[in-house]
Design a protein around this motif. Sequence first.
Motif, PDB file in Angstrom:
ATOM      1  N   ALA A 252       0.778  -1.256   0.188  1.00  0.00           N
ATOM      2  CA  ALA A 252       0.093  -0.065   0.071  1.00  0.00           C
ATOM      3  C   ALA A 252       0.927   1.373  -0.015  1.00  0.00           C
ATOM      4  O   ALA A 252       0.438   2.415  -0.279  1.00  0.00           O
ATOM      5  N   ASP A 253       2.172   0.962   0.382  1.00  0.00           N
ATOM      6  CA  ASP A 253       2.999   2.254   0.143  1.00  0.00           C
ATOM      7  C   ASP A 253       3.508   2.783  -1.036  1.00  0.00           C
ATOM      8  O   ASP A 253       4.225   3.643  -1.386  1.00  0.00           O
ATOM      9  N   GLY A 254       3.022   1.798  -2.104  1.00  0.00           N
ATOM     10  CA  GLY A 254       3.370   2.525  -3.288  1.00  0.00           C
ATOM     11  C   GLY A 254       4.747   1.794  -4.223  1.00  0.00           C
ATOM     12  O   GLY A 254       5.284   2.403  -5.024  1.00  0.00           O
ATOM     13  N   GLY A 255       5.376   0.614  -3.735  1.00  0.00           N
ATOM     14  CA  GLY A 255       6.281  -0.093  -4.354  1.00  0.00           C
ATOM     15  C   GLY A 255       5.907  -0.721  -5.604  1.00  0.00           C
ATOM     16  O   GLY A 255       4.946  -0.444  -6.305  1.00  0.00           O
ATOM     17  N   SER A 256       6.739  -1.744  -5.898  1.00  0.00           N
ATOM     18  CA  SER A 256       6.240  -2.659  -7.281  1.00  0.00           C
ATOM     19  C   SER A 256       4.907  -3.411  -7.110  1.00  0.00           C
ATOM     20  O   SER A 256       4.730  -3.751  -5.656  1.00  0.00           O
ATOM     21  N   ALA A 257       4.095  -3.570  -7.848  1.00  0.00           N
ATOM     22  CA  ALA A 257       2.868  -4.211  -7.726  1.00  0.00           C
ATOM     23  C   ALA A 257       2.995  -5.592  -7.691  1.00  0.00           C
ATOM     24  O   ALA A 257       4.113  -6.431  -7.820  1.00  0.00           O
ATOM     25  N   ALA A 258       2.183  -6.162  -6.800  1.00  0.00           N
ATOM     26  CA  ALA A 258       2.153  -7.456  -6.304  1.00  0.00           C
ATOM     27  C   ALA A 258       2.279  -8.506  -7.697  1.00  0.00           C
ATOM     28  O   ALA A 258       1.587  -8.106  -8.676  1.00  0.00           O
ATOM     29  N   ALA A 259       3.026  -9.767  -7.734  1.00  0.00           N
ATOM     30  CA  ALA A 259       3.022 -10.371  -8.793  1.00  0.00           C
ATOM     31  C   ALA A 259       1.618 -11.255  -8.989  1.00  0.00           C
ATOM     32  O   ALA A 259       1.272 -11.314 -10.551  1.00  0.00           O
ATOM     33  N   GLU A 260       0.822 -11.263  -8.171  1.00  0.00           N
ATOM     34  CA  GLU A 260      -0.401 -11.809  -8.628  1.00  0.00           C
ATOM     35  C   GLU A 260      -1.377 -10.797  -8.657  1.00  0.00           C
ATOM     36  O   GLU A 260      -1.348  -9.962  -8.305  1.00  0.00           O
ATOM     37  N   THR A 261      -2.544 -11.315  -9.866  1.00  0.00           N
ATOM     38  CA  THR A 261      -3.670 -10.296 -10.107  1.00  0.00           C
ATOM     39  C   THR A 261      -4.643 -10.342  -8.800  1.00  0.00           C
ATOM     40  O   THR A 261      -4.871 -11.333  -8.222  1.00  0.00           O
ATOM     41  N   VAL A 262      -4.621  -9.229  -8.593  1.00  0.00           N
ATOM     42  CA  VAL A 262      -5.975  -8.754  -7.524  1.00  0.00           C
ATOM     43  C   VAL A 262      -7.307  -8.886  -8.190  1.00  0.00           C
ATOM     44  O   VAL A 262      -7.633  -8.202  -9.348  1.00  0.00           O
ATOM     45  N   LYS A 263      -8.232  -9.668  -7.535  1.00  0.00           N
ATOM     46  CA  LYS A 263      -9.469  -9.869  -8.293  1.00  0.00           C
ATOM     47  C   LYS A 263     -10.664  -9.382  -7.303  1.00  0.00           C
ATOM     48  O   LYS A 263     -10.564  -9.744  -6.163  1.00  0.00           O
ATOM     49  N   LEU A 264     -11.186  -8.467  -7.871  1.00  0.00           N
ATOM     50  CA  LEU A 264     -12.307  -7.766  -7.005  1.00  0.00           C
ATOM     51  C   LEU A 264     -13.572  -7.797  -7.673  1.00  0.00           C
ATOM     52  O   LEU A 264     -14.093  -8.047  -9.011  1.00  0.00           O
ATOM     53  N   ARG A 265     -14.713  -7.549  -7.001  1.00  0.00           N
ATOM     54  CA  ARG A 265     -16.040  -7.563  -7.070  1.00  0.00           C
ATOM     55  C   ARG A 265     -16.805  -6.443  -7.182  1.00  0.00           C
ATOM     56  O   ARG A 265     -16.738  -5.494  -6.183  1.00  0.00           O
ATOM     57  N   LEU A 266     -17.684  -6.157  -8.158  1.00  0.00           N
ATOM     58  CA  LEU A 266     -18.409  -4.856  -8.078  1.00  0.00           C
ATOM     59  C   LEU A 266     -20.023  -5.426  -8.210  1.00  0.00           C
ATOM     60  O   LEU A 266     -20.181  -6.146  -9.493  1.00  0.00           O
ATOM     61  N   GLY A 267     -20.891  -4.912  -7.394  1.00  0.00           N
ATOM     62  CA  GLY A 267     -22.281  -5.186  -7.529  1.00  0.00           C
ATOM     63  C   GLY A 267     -23.025  -4.135  -7.609  1.00  0.00           C
ATOM     64  O   GLY A 267     -22.840  -2.698  -7.304  1.00  0.00           O
ATOM     65  N   HIS A 268     -24.294  -4.211  -8.390  1.00  0.00           N
ATOM     66  CA  HIS A 268     -25.318  -3.316  -8.359  1.00  0.00           C
ATOM     67  C   HIS A 268     -26.671  -3.925  -8.606  1.00  0.00           C
ATOM     68  O   HIS A 268     -26.738  -5.225  -9.007  1.00  0.00           O
ATOM     69  N   ILE A 269     -27.675  -3.181  -8.656  1.00  0.00           N
ATOM     70  CA  ILE A 269     -29.027  -4.007  -8.515  1.00  0.00           C
ATOM     71  C   ILE A 269     -29.730  -3.737  -9.998  1.00  0.00           C
ATOM     72  O   ILE A 269     -30.837  -4.453 -10.201  1.00  0.00           O
ATOM     73  N   ALA A 270     -29.153  -2.956 -10.922  1.00  0.00           N
ATOM     74  CA  ALA A 270     -29.607  -2.761 -12.233  1.00  0.00           C
ATOM     75  C   ALA A 270     -29.532  -4.021 -13.221  1.00  0.00           C
ATOM     76  O   ALA A 270     -28.738  -5.034 -12.926  1.00  0.00           O
ATOM     77  N   GLY A 271     -30.356  -4.020 -14.190  1.00  0.00           N
ATOM     78  CA  GLY A 271     -30.229  -5.263 -15.064  1.00  0.00           C
ATOM     79  C   GLY A 271     -29.090  -5.012 -16.098  1.00  0.00           C
ATOM     80  O   GLY A 271     -28.379  -3.650 -16.249  1.00  0.00           O
ATOM     81  N   GLU A 272     -28.952  -5.775 -16.783  1.00  0.00           N
ATOM     82  CA  GLU A 272     -27.834  -5.785 -17.676  1.00  0.00           C
ATOM     83  C   GLU A 272     -27.857  -5.020 -18.878  1.00  0.00           C
ATOM     84  O   GLU A 272     -26.916  -4.335 -19.683  1.00  0.00           O
ATOM     85  N   GLY A 273     -29.124  -4.437 -19.209  1.00  0.00           N
ATOM     86  CA  GLY A 273     -29.405  -3.474 -20.198  1.00  0.00           C
ATOM     87  C   GLY A 273     -29.212  -2.078 -19.831  1.00  0.00           C
ATOM     88  O   GLY A 273     -29.233  -1.174 -20.726  1.00  0.00           O
ATOM     89  N   ASP A 274     -29.083  -1.704 -18.549  1.00  0.00           N
ATOM     90  CA  ASP A 274     -29.138  -0.448 -17.806  1.00  0.00           C
ATOM     91  C   ASP A 274     -27.562   0.297 -17.944  1.00  0.00           C
ATOM     92  O   ASP A 274     -26.730  -0.390 -18.336  1.00  0.00           O
ATOM     93  N   ALA A 275     -27.728   1.620 -18.296  1.00  0.00           N
ATOM     94  CA  ALA A 275     -26.340   2.341 -18.115  1.00  0.00           C
ATOM     95  C   ALA A 275     -25.596   2.079 -17.097  1.00  0.00           C
ATOM     96  O   ALA A 275     -24.417   2.146 -17.261  1.00  0.00           O
ATOM     97  N   TRP A 276     -26.031   1.672 -15.868  1.00  0.00           N
ATOM     98  CA  TRP A 276     -25.112   1.307 -14.828  1.00  0.00           C
ATOM     99  C   TRP A 276     -24.433   0.367 -15.242  1.00  0.00           C
ATOM    100  O   TRP A 276     -22.950   0.100 -14.971  1.00  0.00           O
ATOM    101  N   HIS A 277     -24.832  -0.686 -15.919  1.00  0.00           N
ATOM    102  CA  HIS A 277     -24.092  -1.873 -15.942  1.00  0.00           C
ATOM    103  C   HIS A 277     -23.113  -1.816 -17.091  1.00  0.00           C
ATOM    104  O   HIS A 277     -21.768  -2.312 -17.085  1.00  0.00           O
ATOM    105  N   LYS A 278     -23.575  -1.206 -18.036  1.00  0.00           N
ATOM    106  CA  LYS A 278     -22.552  -0.832 -19.192  1.00  0.00           C
ATOM    107  C   LYS A 278     -21.374   0.313 -18.702  1.00  0.00           C
ATOM    108  O   LYS A 278     -20.158  -0.027 -18.936  1.00  0.00           O
ATOM    109  N   GLY A 279     -21.731   0.986 -17.822  1.00  0.00           N
ATOM    110  CA  GLY A 279     -20.511   1.909 -17.181  1.00  0.00           C
ATOM    111  C   GLY A 279     -19.656   1.188 -16.449  1.00  0.00           C
ATOM    112  O   GLY A 279     -18.504   1.195 -16.263  1.00  0.00           O
TER     113      GLY A 279
END
Length: 339
Positions: free
Chosen positions: A32-59
């Motif tokens: 977190a202090d900003g040196g070289s990035a970790a070798a492994e990919t960080v996988k994160l999750r984003l949730g929302h309540i809108a459908g897949e056709g909504d601008a929220w999802h596309k954004g």
Amino acid sequence: MSKKIMLFVILSAMLIVIAGCGGAQPSTEGGADGGSAAAETVKLRLGHIAGEGDAWHKGALKFAELVKEKSGGTVEVEVFPSSTLGNDRDLIEGMQLGSVDFALVAGVLSNFHQPMSILELPYLFRDQAHLEKVLYGDVGTQLKQDLLDNAQIRGLEFWVRGPRELTANRPINSVEDLKGLKIRVPEIPASIAAWEAMGATPTPMAFGEVYSSLQTGVIDAQENPLAFIDSNKLLEVQDYVMLTNHVYGYVLLTMSDLTYQKLNEEQRKAVEEAAKEATEFENNLVAEQETQLVQKFKDNGTQVIEVDTAPFMEKAKTVHAEFAEKYGQELYDSIVNVQ
């Protein structure tokens, strides 16, 4: 002699295993202090309540694409639409616990930082331009900081939405027609109070329950932006759209501060830059959709009614003073006075 040889072999094997384990650890130099990035990919999750056709999802998908690109592939965001990770309250609580990394949430934030309730007051904003001046000015900046300080939720960027409109299973031509109308509203005190003042019978409910509740007659009506109404197919179970324009609203792209603190400086920068670019993408998409949806609804047989909003506004504004006094007169005044 054979025992000594066997002991030597066992010790040698143990040293090889220990050395191997040490070499397999991912690099955390800098962290977190900003040196070289970790070798492994960080996988994160984003949730929302809108459908897949909504601008929220596309954004959200655009945001995920940009985060991966800008982080050099060290951060990947998976997007979960349609309340897959839970309703708004679940998403916010998940971010506080660290089980959800990002969410698109709006008015229910007021249950975690009460002054956000003021933004949900019907007829608070004069028009879309007024809303944007507030969100992208000093007031919006302060609201995001207060949310972080009080709820440990990091507001990345405000995204605009079209104004909230009323849909119902009967025509509403005047404010008097709201009497006895069972309308779903979000779990937001300001929304509940304003619809009561206008004469309706508000029913707080998580959005995931709205379609089935309209279908079975548990409620008669609901209110949301046109794009949200369309992408969630609510006009399959509603016959009338009333253009009340009662809330010019937002959705906030938020991030768990617990997640933010685990990223290094380069990854944080990638997330913040991606959020800004995704905001422009989503806002432009919303503007395009708004000009097309009314005609689409009419073409599909929905009756669209343009009501005189002045009587609705007069009734709704009777609760403004109560919420301004309760949650921040200074905040309320600063919003109203933005020119």
